[in-house]
Scaffold this motif. Structure first.
Motif, PDB file in Angstrom:
ATOM      1  N   THR A 177      23.581  34.415  39.076  1.00 52.59           N
ATOM      2  CA  THR A 177      23.895  33.197  38.324  1.00 52.59           C
ATOM      3  C   THR A 177      23.837  33.469  36.828  1.00 52.59           C
ATOM      4  O   THR A 177      24.688  32.995  36.061  1.00 52.59           O
ATOM      5  CB  THR A 177      22.907  32.079  38.697  1.00 52.59           C
ATOM      6  OG1 THR A 177      23.037  31.796  40.098  1.00 52.59           O
ATOM      7  CG2 THR A 177      23.183  30.809  37.909  1.00 52.59           C
ATOM      8  N   ALA A 178      22.832  34.233  36.395  1.00 53.76           N
ATOM      9  CA  ALA A 178      22.692  34.544  34.973  1.00 53.76           C
ATOM     10  C   ALA A 178      23.908  35.304  34.453  1.00 53.76           C
ATOM     11  O   ALA A 178      24.392  35.053  33.346  1.00 53.76           O
ATOM     12  CB  ALA A 178      21.418  35.353  34.740  1.00 53.76           C
ATOM     13  N   GLU A 179      24.426  36.228  35.269  1.00 50.69           N
ATOM     14  CA  GLU A 179      25.603  36.992  34.854  1.00 50.69           C
ATOM     15  C   GLU A 179      26.821  36.085  34.715  1.00 50.69           C
ATOM     16  O   GLU A 179      27.588  36.184  33.749  1.00 50.69           O
ATOM     17  CB  GLU A 179      25.898  38.093  35.868  1.00 50.69           C
ATOM     18  CG  GLU A 179      27.136  38.927  35.525  1.00 50.69           C
ATOM     19  CD  GLU A 179      27.538  39.899  36.619  1.00 50.69           C
ATOM     20  OE1 GLU A 179      28.281  40.858  36.304  1.00 50.69           O
ATOM     21  OE2 GLU A 179      27.142  39.700  37.784  1.00 50.69           O
ATOM     22  N   VAL A 221      35.119  32.563  36.331  1.00 50.84           N
ATOM     23  CA  VAL A 221      34.344  33.769  36.049  1.00 50.84           C
ATOM     24  C   VAL A 221      34.081  34.551  37.331  1.00 50.84           C
ATOM     25  O   VAL A 221      34.344  35.756  37.418  1.00 50.84           O
ATOM     26  CB  VAL A 221      33.005  33.410  35.374  1.00 50.84           C
ATOM     27  CG1 VAL A 221      32.161  34.669  35.164  1.00 50.84           C
ATOM     28  CG2 VAL A 221      33.244  32.703  34.053  1.00 50.84           C
ATOM     29  N   THR A 222      33.556  33.879  38.355  1.00 48.74           N
ATOM     30  CA  THR A 222      33.168  34.574  39.580  1.00 48.74           C
ATOM     31  C   THR A 222      34.367  35.176  40.298  1.00 48.74           C
ATOM     32  O   THR A 222      34.307  36.307  40.798  1.00 48.74           O
ATOM     33  CB  THR A 222      32.413  33.619  40.526  1.00 48.74           C
ATOM     34  OG1 THR A 222      31.288  33.057  39.828  1.00 48.74           O
ATOM     35  CG2 THR A 222      31.917  34.345  41.765  1.00 48.74           C
ATOM     36  N   LEU A 223      35.477  34.438  40.348  1.00 56.47           N
ATOM     37  CA  LEU A 223      36.673  34.963  41.017  1.00 56.47           C
ATOM     38  C   LEU A 223      37.237  36.176  40.285  1.00 56.47           C
ATOM     39  O   LEU A 223      37.816  37.072  40.909  1.00 56.47           O
ATOM     40  CB  LEU A 223      37.747  33.872  41.127  1.00 56.47           C
ATOM     41  CG  LEU A 223      37.721  33.037  42.423  1.00 56.47           C
ATOM     42  CD1 LEU A 223      36.373  32.361  42.630  1.00 56.47           C
ATOM     43  CD2 LEU A 223      38.820  31.987  42.401  1.00 56.47           C
ATOM     44  N   ARG A 224      37.037  36.224  38.984  1.00 50.79           N
ATOM     45  CA  ARG A 224      37.488  37.396  38.214  1.00 50.79           C
ATOM     46  C   ARG A 224      36.583  38.599  38.463  1.00 50.79           C
ATOM     47  O   ARG A 224      37.058  39.729  38.606  1.00 50.79           O
ATOM     48  CB  ARG A 224      37.501  37.054  36.715  1.00 50.79           C
ATOM     49  CG  ARG A 224      38.043  38.193  35.841  1.00 50.79           C
ATOM     50  CD  ARG A 224      38.058  37.832  34.378  1.00 50.79           C
ATOM     51  NE  ARG A 224      36.726  37.797  33.789  1.00 50.79           N
ATOM     52  CZ  ARG A 224      36.126  36.725  33.324  1.00 50.79           C
ATOM     53  NH1 ARG A 224      36.731  35.549  33.390  1.00 50.79           N
ATOM     54  NH2 ARG A 224      34.923  36.778  32.795  1.00 50.79           N
ATOM     55  N   LEU A 225      35.272  38.355  38.548  1.00 51.46           N
ATOM     56  CA  LEU A 225      34.319  39.451  38.737  1.00 51.46           C
ATOM     57  C   LEU A 225      34.281  39.947  40.182  1.00 51.46           C
ATOM     58  O   LEU A 225      34.021  41.117  40.435  1.00 51.46           O
ATOM     59  CB  LEU A 225      32.917  38.984  38.325  1.00 51.46           C
ATOM     60  CG  LEU A 225      32.683  38.648  36.855  1.00 51.46           C
ATOM     61  CD1 LEU A 225      31.284  38.089  36.657  1.00 51.46           C
ATOM     62  CD2 LEU A 225      32.881  39.879  35.981  1.00 51.46           C
ATOM     63  N   TYR A 226      34.538  39.034  41.114  1.00 53.56           N
ATOM     64  CA  TYR A 226      34.391  39.369  42.540  1.00 53.56           C
ATOM     65  C   TYR A 226      35.653  38.941  43.294  1.00 53.56           C
ATOM     66  O   TYR A 226      35.746  37.802  43.771  1.00 53.56           O
ATOM     67  CB  TYR A 226      33.168  38.666  43.129  1.00 53.56           C
ATOM     68  CG  TYR A 226      31.879  39.005  42.418  1.00 53.56           C
ATOM     69  CD1 TYR A 226      31.138  40.141  42.758  1.00 53.56           C
ATOM     70  CD2 TYR A 226      31.394  38.187  41.389  1.00 53.56           C
ATOM     71  CE1 TYR A 226      29.954  40.451  42.108  1.00 53.56           C
ATOM     72  CE2 TYR A 226      30.211  38.491  40.734  1.00 53.56           C
ATOM     73  CZ  TYR A 226      29.498  39.619  41.091  1.00 53.56           C
ATOM     74  OH  TYR A 226      28.323  39.925  40.445  1.00 53.56           O
ATOM     75  N   SER A 249      27.382  29.143  41.505  1.00 47.03           N
ATOM     76  CA  SER A 249      27.945  30.337  40.881  1.00 47.03           C
ATOM     77  C   SER A 249      28.513  31.292  41.922  1.00 47.03           C
ATOM     78  O   SER A 249      28.956  32.383  41.593  1.00 47.03           O
ATOM     79  CB  SER A 249      26.871  31.049  40.048  1.00 47.03           C
ATOM     80  OG  SER A 249      25.747  31.363  40.856  1.00 47.03           O
ATOM     81  N   GLY A 250      28.522  30.854  43.201  1.00 45.74           N
ATOM     82  CA  GLY A 250      29.067  31.672  44.268  1.00 45.74           C
ATOM     83  C   GLY A 250      28.005  32.599  44.841  1.00 45.74           C
ATOM     84  O   GLY A 250      26.844  32.572  44.454  1.00 45.74           O
TER      85      GLY A 250
END
Length: 290
Positions: A177-179, A221-226, A249-250
């Protein structure tokens, strides 16, 4: 004496970030509700002044890193309790999943120890203690459905969403979540969820209106990172869920489904994509009345 508490998972029907505050937290506006996927806690008073936690899950900490442990220590210290407690945590909610499993465990611990030790704390006092443990804990103390603002600790009880099935799926990754919040640029968010309209649709028990107004600014953000999360969301949409969104945050993605047969079909379709899949119902009743 033993006390039993249920600790349900929560999902975000809406998660908006308005701006970053001077204290480092983000100002949020969220609609949260609970689903019938839950950890269960058994609390037993022991004469020795200590806190002990056990669990059948081999992948969670059982010491000061555990939020249930932190909750027990906090309520013990604030209320001057000299006896101890043994807590067994039957873990069912996936960890690091955006489902507030740890927060719900902490909230259940506060509720349970308030009863076990006959402390007489009010709901508001329990929520204030919960806010010291995490932003989601005050909501998890009462459960139900709420509009949350501030950093998530300011709660306004709202009507429960229309009854439906929820299909939850968590890919085999953990998300920090912090990331995610660290990579979010609140000032650059161009599309905010229509939270006010979502609340209106819930009040009107407009199921399709609820499904069409789901939104989560952390998805970008999360869909871009993962990429796995994006693939899972696309898969759930192709399988025909009425409304699909990432929770918190996924990385967990959920789909709202009106019919049990469709929920079962989506569940079976997702089982080939990831192991942690659940077809459950919304929980409409709160854990505690305000």
């Amino acid at each position: 004496m033993k006390i039993y508490e249920k600790a349900p998972a929560k999902i975000n029907l809406s998660l908006d970030v308005l701006y970053k505050r001077e204290d480092g937290f983000h100002e949020v506006e969220m609609v949260m509700t609970m689903v019938d996927l839950a950890d269960r806690l058994e609390m037993t008073a022991i004469p020795r002044d200590t806190i002990m936690i056990s669990s059948q899950a081999g992948y969670i900490p059982l010491d000061e890193k555990n939020l249930a442990f932190q909750a027990a220590r906090l309520i013990k210290e604030r209320c001057g309790v000299r006896e101890g407690v043994y807590i067994h945590l039957d873990k069912k909610i996936p960890v690091a999943a955006g489902l507030a499993g740890g927060s719900s465990d902490a909230a259940a611990t506060l509720r349970g120890l308030n009863r076990l030790w006959n402390l007489g704390l009010s709901v508001e006092e329990l929520k204030e203690l919960g806010a010291e443990l995490g932003s989601d804990v005050p909501f998890c103390v009462t459960g139900g459905t709420a509009l949350a603002t501030g950093r998530g600790e300011k709660l306004e009880r709202i009507d429960a969403p229309p009854a439906c099935w929820v299909v939850l799926a968590k890919p085999p990754i953990n998300v920090s979540t912090a990331e995610v919040y660290g990579q979010l640029r609140a000032s650059e968010i161009r599309r905010h969820p229509p939270t006010a309209q979502l609340v209106q649709a819930i009040a009107a028990q407009d199921y399709q209106g609820v499904c069409s107004r789901l939104g989560n600014v952390l998805e970008e953000v999360t869909l871009r990172l993962y990429p796995e999360v994006r693939q899972l969301k696309d898969c759930m949409e192709r399988l025909g869920a009425d409304g699909v969104l990432m929770s918190g945050s996924g990385p967990t993605v959920f789909g709202l489904v009106s019919k049990e047969t469709k929920a079962c079909a989506i569940y079976n379709g997702l089982r080939g994509f990831c192991k942690e899949v659940y077809a459950i119902r919304l929980l409409t009743a709160p854990m505690l009345a305000d």
